[in-house]
Design an enzyme around this catalytic site. Structure first.
Site, short mmCIF file in Angstrom:
data_model
loop_
_atom_site.label_atom_id
_atom_site.label_comp_id
_atom_site.label_asym_id
_atom_site.label_seq_id
_atom_site.Cartn_x
_atom_site.Cartn_y
_atom_site.Cartn_z
N ARG A 1 0.80 -1.22 0.00
CA ARG A 1 0.00 0.00 0.00
C ARG A 1 0.84 1.28 0.00
O ARG A 1 0.42 2.31 0.52
CB ARG A 1 -0.95 0.01 1.21
CG ARG A 1 -2.03 -1.06 1.18
CD ARG A 1 -3.06 -0.76 0.11
NE ARG A 1 -4.23 -1.62 0.22
CZ ARG A 1 -4.45 -2.72 -0.49
NH1 ARG A 1 -3.55 -3.08 -1.40
NH2 ARG A 1 -5.53 -3.44 -0.35
N SER B 1 -11.26 1.26 1.76
CA SER B 1 -10.73 0.73 3.02
C SER B 1 -10.08 1.85 3.82
O SER B 1 -9.26 2.61 3.30
CB SER B 1 -9.69 -0.36 2.75
OG SER B 1 -10.30 -1.47 2.10
N GLU C 1 -5.03 3.86 5.83
CA GLU C 1 -4.87 3.73 4.38
C GLU C 1 -5.43 4.97 3.69
O GLU C 1 -4.88 5.43 2.69
CB GLU C 1 -5.59 2.48 3.87
CG GLU C 1 -5.37 2.22 2.40
CD GLU C 1 -5.77 0.82 1.98
OE1 GLU C 1 -6.21 0.68 0.82
OE2 GLU C 1 -5.62 -0.12 2.77
#
Length: 305
Positions: free
Chosen positions: A167, A216, A298
């Site tokens: 990520r 998310s 995130e």
């Protein structure tokens, strides 16, 4: 007062940003620049005073802009940067091209980038965040990207330059991605499109796709090996530790952790950025108290309270 260079695109001082993010929150940027094309962007950055901060922004799908806004020039790419071209097993897409559109165009040509179909946002964000789904990540397909540096130089970055990790990627502050090239395996177009249809059905059954979210909220926590050392498997899911902490459906103001999928932060209507970020921090504290796991955001949070 900053004197901005002349542009051929659109430059708007004190531009509110709430309507440009999926969560619909946030104050104004010092200016919003929408470049006409690559030369317009390069010339603007070359002439912009070096002490003026620059923040590249995609479609705002995983972004909280704080209520006080951003002390920077926000650069948002539009039609001049949404082209998609295919040659052999290579797909080149401008950073404003939507992930879902790239996946469909690739499938039409018999190329498998189906993992992009259910990822919200555009290609620039997918590269910047090494977005992934169903076990595939952007880094797995990445060949190179074109960027404009903060001083206006046009460069090509390789996979090694990007230093992809879970990520995330390495991109210096103020550098602006403009396009990326990916390799893809060949497949039957009909099969690829059916796979994406199935993926969308599964997503809609398990995620609050009709609500105002940013995808998310937290990264899946790193796992631990048999020796107790942290590893990079990320098999433990953020939603599970949020559930274990009793935070599914939790609220602060009009912000809520979705009852449908507890790793989705929802603006139920009228939430402020402070509500959303504050609820996220409530969740992080509860999860740490419950399981000694520190969740990492995130969703990107920028600007001033």
């Amino acid at each position: 007062m900053t004197k901005f260079p002349p542009v051929r695109g659109t430059l708007t001082p004190d531009r509110p940003l709430a309507d440009l993010t999926w969560l619909r929150v946030g104050g104004p940027a010092d200016a919003l620049f929408q470049p006409a094309d690559l030369d317009d962007l390069s010339g603007f950055l070359r002439q912009l005073p070096a002490d003026v901060a620059v923040f590249p922004m995609g479609v705002g799908s995983n972004l909280i802009v704080r209520d006080g806004g951003i002390r920077a020039v926000v650069i948002r790419m539009g039609r001049g940067f949404n082209q998609i071209s295919i040659e052999g097993n290579r797909v080149t897409a401008g950073v404003a091209a939507l992930d879902a559109h790239v996946a469909r165009k690739a499938a039409d040509a018999g190329l498998d980038l189906t993992f992009l179909r259910t990822i919200p946002g555009a290609i620039g964000g997918a590269v910047r965040m090494n977005a992934g789904c169903y076990g595939s990540y952007t880094a797995d397909h990445f060949i190179e990207a074109q960027v404009v540096t903060r001083d206006g130089q046009i460069k090509t970055l390789t996979k090694d330059d990007m230093n992809f990790a879970y990520r995330q990627s390495d991109l210096p502050d103020g550098w602006v991605l403009t396009q990326a090239t990916f390799h893809a395996e060949h497949g039957d177009p009909e099969t690829l499109h059916q796979r994406m249809t199935d993926q969308l059905k599964k997503r809609d059954e398990t995620q609050p796709t009709k609500d105002r979210t940013a995808g998310s909220t937290f990264r899946n926590p790193a796992g631990f090996s048999s020796t107790g050392q942290a590893d990079d498997t990320h098999e433990l899911k953020a939603w599970k530790v949020i559930d274990d902490a009793g935070m599914r459906g939790a609220m602060r103001g009009a912000a809520q952790m979705s009852p449908m999928h507890s790793n989705f932060l929802v603006n139920t209507g009228g939430a402020t950025a402070a509500d959303l970020e504050g609820l996220g921090e409530d969740v992080r504290k509860k999860v740490y108290d419950s399981s000694a796991i520190t969740l990492e955001w995130e969703v990107i949070r920028v600007g001033e309270p």
